[in-house]
Design a protein around this motif. Sequence first.
Motif, PDB file in Angstrom:
ATOM      1  N   ALA A  77      37.209  56.363  50.269  1.00  0.00           N
ATOM      2  CA  ALA A  77      37.821  56.967  49.094  1.00  0.00           C
ATOM      3  C   ALA A  77      37.755  55.968  47.940  1.00  0.00           C
ATOM      4  CB  ALA A  77      39.256  57.369  49.386  1.00  0.00           C
ATOM      5  N   PRO A  78      37.507  56.458  46.726  1.00  0.00           N
ATOM      6  CA  PRO A  78      37.392  55.542  45.582  1.00  0.00           C
ATOM      7  C   PRO A  78      38.584  54.588  45.438  1.00  0.00           C
ATOM      8  CG  PRO A  78      36.638  57.704  44.958  1.00  0.00           C
ATOM      9  CD  PRO A  78      37.229  57.841  46.337  1.00  0.00           C
ATOM     10  N   SER A  79      39.798  55.089  45.627  1.00  0.00           N
ATOM     11  CA  SER A  79      40.951  54.198  45.465  1.00  0.00           C
ATOM     12  C   SER A  79      40.920  53.064  46.490  1.00  0.00           C
ATOM     13  CB  SER A  79      42.261  54.981  45.561  1.00  0.00           C
ATOM     14  OG  SER A  79      42.379  55.591  46.827  1.00  0.00           O
ATOM     15  N   GLN A  80      40.444  53.366  47.691  1.00  0.00           N
ATOM     16  CA  GLN A  80      40.352  52.312  48.699  1.00  0.00           C
ATOM     17  C   GLN A  80      39.230  51.331  48.382  1.00  0.00           C
ATOM     18  OE1 GLN A  80      40.148  54.777  52.212  1.00  0.00           O
ATOM     19  NE2 GLN A  80      42.340  54.550  52.582  1.00  0.00           N
ATOM     20  N   LEU A  81      38.150  51.825  47.822  1.00  0.00           N
ATOM     21  CA  LEU A  81      37.070  50.933  47.417  1.00  0.00           C
ATOM     22  C   LEU A  81      37.513  50.016  46.279  1.00  0.00           C
ATOM     23  CD1 LEU A  81      34.159  53.513  47.624  1.00  0.00           C
ATOM     24  CD2 LEU A  81      34.509  51.549  49.139  1.00  0.00           C
ATOM     25  N   ILE A  82      38.311  50.541  45.377  1.00  0.00           N
ATOM     26  CA  ILE A  82      38.844  49.701  44.291  1.00  0.00           C
ATOM     27  C   ILE A  82      39.822  48.676  44.864  1.00  0.00           C
ATOM     28  CG2 ILE A  82      40.177  49.696  42.140  1.00  0.00           C
ATOM     29  CD1 ILE A  82      38.948  52.523  41.604  1.00  0.00           C
ATOM     30  N   ASP A  83      40.681  49.113  45.785  1.00  0.00           N
ATOM     31  CA  ASP A  83      41.579  48.167  46.463  1.00  0.00           C
ATOM     32  C   ASP A  83      40.779  47.024  47.081  1.00  0.00           C
ATOM     33  OD1 ASP A  83      43.840  49.748  45.955  1.00  0.00           O
ATOM     34  OD2 ASP A  83      43.852  50.651  47.964  1.00  0.00           O
ATOM     35  N   GLN A  84      39.691  47.385  47.758  1.00  0.00           N
ATOM     36  CA  GLN A  84      38.866  46.377  48.428  1.00  0.00           C
ATOM     37  C   GLN A  84      38.204  45.448  47.423  1.00  0.00           C
ATOM     38  OE1 GLN A  84      38.839  45.998  51.866  1.00  0.00           O
ATOM     39  NE2 GLN A  84      37.918  44.050  51.292  1.00  0.00           N
ATOM     40  N   ARG A  85      37.731  45.989  46.288  1.00  0.00           N
ATOM     41  CA  ARG A  85      37.119  45.141  45.257  1.00  0.00           C
ATOM     42  C   ARG A  85      38.128  44.108  44.759  1.00  0.00           C
ATOM     43  NH1 ARG A  85      33.134  46.058  41.547  1.00  0.00           N
ATOM     44  NH2 ARG A  85      31.985  46.402  43.448  1.00  0.00           N
ATOM     45  N   ILE A  86      39.346  44.568  44.492  1.00  0.00           N
ATOM     46  CA  ILE A  86      40.392  43.662  44.015  1.00  0.00           C
ATOM     47  C   ILE A  86      40.638  42.564  45.044  1.00  0.00           C
ATOM     48  CG2 ILE A  86      42.873  43.525  43.528  1.00  0.00           C
ATOM     49  CD1 ILE A  86      42.525  46.367  42.203  1.00  0.00           C
ATOM     50  N   LYS A  87      40.731  42.957  46.304  1.00  0.00           N
ATOM     51  CA  LYS A  87      40.967  41.989  47.386  1.00  0.00           C
ATOM     52  C   LYS A  87      39.789  41.021  47.523  1.00  0.00           C
ATOM     53  CE  LYS A  87      41.796  41.764  52.340  1.00  0.00           C
ATOM     54  NZ  LYS A  87      41.823  42.515  53.597  1.00  0.00           N
ATOM     55  N   ASP A  88      38.568  41.561  47.499  1.00  0.00           N
ATOM     56  CA  ASP A  88      37.380  40.723  47.667  1.00  0.00           C
ATOM     57  C   ASP A  88      37.216  39.710  46.539  1.00  0.00           C
ATOM     58  OD1 ASP A  88      36.789  42.090  49.997  1.00  0.00           O
ATOM     59  OD2 ASP A  88      35.159  43.275  49.115  1.00  0.00           O
ATOM     60  N   LEU A  89      37.585  40.090  45.320  1.00  0.00           N
ATOM     61  CA  LEU A  89      37.479  39.149  44.210  1.00  0.00           C
ATOM     62  C   LEU A  89      38.390  37.951  44.450  1.00  0.00           C
ATOM     63  CD1 LEU A  89      37.284  41.642  41.238  1.00  0.00           C
ATOM     64  CD2 LEU A  89      35.512  39.992  41.877  1.00  0.00           C
ATOM     65  N   GLY A  90      39.627  38.228  44.850  1.00  0.00           N
ATOM     66  CA  GLY A  90      40.545  37.168  45.252  1.00  0.00           C
ATOM     67  C   GLY A  90      40.846  36.108  44.200  1.00  0.00           C
ATOM     68  N   ASP A  91      40.612  36.407  42.961  1.00  0.00           N
ATOM     69  CA  ASP A  91      40.871  35.421  41.909  1.00  0.00           C
ATOM     70  C   ASP A  91      41.470  36.132  40.697  1.00  0.00           C
ATOM     71  OD1 ASP A  91      38.677  36.749  40.740  1.00  0.00           O
ATOM     72  OD2 ASP A  91      37.311  35.047  40.893  1.00  0.00           O
ATOM     73  N   TRP A  92      41.428  35.493  39.542  1.00  0.00           N
ATOM     74  CA  TRP A  92      42.007  36.054  38.321  1.00  0.00           C
ATOM     75  C   TRP A  92      41.388  37.399  37.957  1.00  0.00           C
ATOM     76  CZ3 TRP A  92      39.105  37.200  34.066  1.00  0.00           C
ATOM     77  CH2 TRP A  92      37.820  36.642  34.009  1.00  0.00           C
ATOM     78  N   ARG A  93      40.107  37.599  38.309  1.00  0.00           N
ATOM     79  CA  ARG A  93      39.455  38.872  37.995  1.00  0.00           C
ATOM     80  C   ARG A  93      40.074  40.017  38.803  1.00  0.00           C
ATOM     81  NH1 ARG A  93      33.574  37.451  39.407  1.00  0.00           N
ATOM     82  NH2 ARG A  93      34.761  36.524  41.090  1.00  0.00           N
ATOM     83  N   GLY A  94      40.373  39.764  40.062  1.00  0.00           N
ATOM     84  CA  GLY A  94      41.037  40.764  40.890  1.00  0.00           C
ATOM     85  C   GLY A  94      42.427  41.076  40.367  1.00  0.00           C
ATOM     86  N   ALA A  95      43.153  40.029  39.985  1.00  0.00           N
ATOM     87  CA  ALA A  95      44.504  40.223  39.444  1.00  0.00           C
ATOM     88  C   ALA A  95      44.446  41.001  38.131  1.00  0.00           C
ATOM     89  CB  ALA A  95      45.182  38.866  39.234  1.00  0.00           C
ATOM     90  N   THR A  96      43.470  40.707  37.303  1.00  0.00           N
ATOM     91  CA  THR A  96      43.325  41.407  36.027  1.00  0.00           C
ATOM     92  C   THR A  96      42.948  42.863  36.250  1.00  0.00           C
ATOM     93  OG1 THR A  96      42.711  39.353  34.901  1.00  0.00           O
ATOM     94  CG2 THR A  96      42.098  41.423  33.808  1.00  0.00           C
ATOM     95  N   LEU A  97      42.018  43.107  37.166  1.00  0.00           N
ATOM     96  CA  LEU A  97      41.630  44.483  37.473  1.00  0.00           C
ATOM     97  C   LEU A  97      42.820  45.266  38.027  1.00  0.00           C
ATOM     98  CD1 LEU A  97      39.209  46.409  37.413  1.00  0.00           C
ATOM     99  CD2 LEU A  97      38.654  45.657  39.739  1.00  0.00           C
ATOM    100  N   ALA A  98      43.609  44.631  38.871  1.00  0.00           N
ATOM    101  CA  ALA A  98      44.809  45.295  39.412  1.00  0.00           C
ATOM    102  C   ALA A  98      45.812  45.598  38.299  1.00  0.00           C
ATOM    103  CB  ALA A  98      45.455  44.419  40.482  1.00  0.00           C
ATOM    104  N   GLN A  99      45.965  44.676  37.361  1.00  0.00           N
ATOM    105  CA  GLN A  99      46.895  44.878  36.255  1.00  0.00           C
ATOM    106  C   GLN A  99      46.469  46.061  35.388  1.00  0.00           C
ATOM    107  OE1 GLN A  99      46.646  42.022  33.083  1.00  0.00           O
ATOM    108  NE2 GLN A  99      48.553  42.694  32.139  1.00  0.00           N
ATOM    109  N   VAL A 100      45.196  46.097  34.993  1.00  0.00           N
ATOM    110  CA  VAL A 100      44.763  47.187  34.118  1.00  0.00           C
ATOM    111  C   VAL A 100      44.787  48.521  34.864  1.00  0.00           C
ATOM    112  CG1 VAL A 100      43.455  45.714  32.546  1.00  0.00           C
ATOM    113  CG2 VAL A 100      42.281  46.799  34.453  1.00  0.00           C
ATOM    114  N   ARG A 101      44.497  48.480  36.144  1.00  0.00           N
ATOM    115  CA  ARG A 101      44.572  49.704  36.952  1.00  0.00           C
ATOM    116  C   ARG A 101      45.990  50.258  36.937  1.00  0.00           C
ATOM    117  NH1 ARG A 101      43.757  49.752  43.472  1.00  0.00           N
ATOM    118  NH2 ARG A 101      43.067  51.911  43.714  1.00  0.00           N
ATOM    119  N   ALA A 102      46.978  49.401  37.127  1.00  0.00           N
ATOM    120  CA  ALA A 102      48.378  49.839  37.101  1.00  0.00           C
ATOM    121  C   ALA A 102      48.747  50.397  35.731  1.00  0.00           C
ATOM    122  CB  ALA A 102      49.297  48.678  37.474  1.00  0.00           C
TER     123      ALA A 102
END
Length: 133
Positions: A11-36
């Motif tokens: 599911a797209p939301s799970q793929l986005i979750d995984q991208r955020i987790k895989d990045l594991g750095d400021w980019r993941g945190a930023t993507l999670a912030q804008v997503r919220a």
Amino acid sequence: MTENATPPSDAPSQLIDQRIKDLGDWRGATLAQVRALIHAAAPEVVEEWKWRGVPVWSDHGILCTGETYKAVVKLTFAKGAALADPMGLFNSSLEGNTRRAIDIPQGAVLDEAAFKALIGAAVALNRSKGKKG
């Protein structure tokens, strides 16, 4: 499940979750912030996964994409040129007639209220055009 149905693990939301987790750095945190923020501003938003791994947020058409690069998280608004941007969030892809983007480098602080207003304006624009999904 039909043959064409997407398995829940993809599911797209799970793929986005995984991208955020895989990045594991400021980019993941930023993507999670804008997503919220996108979900807060557009509760009916649909998450999609397109073009071999690009998170996409839609409501009656694409609102924006969320690409991650080494130096920035880039949020490209499909109809950004048609949106008012009184706070000057758009700082990239300014030369085109259709799209506009926000590049967020490490350590940058995003004006959350202005960003949510921009998402709301993108939703309103898409809905005014009468497009689906």
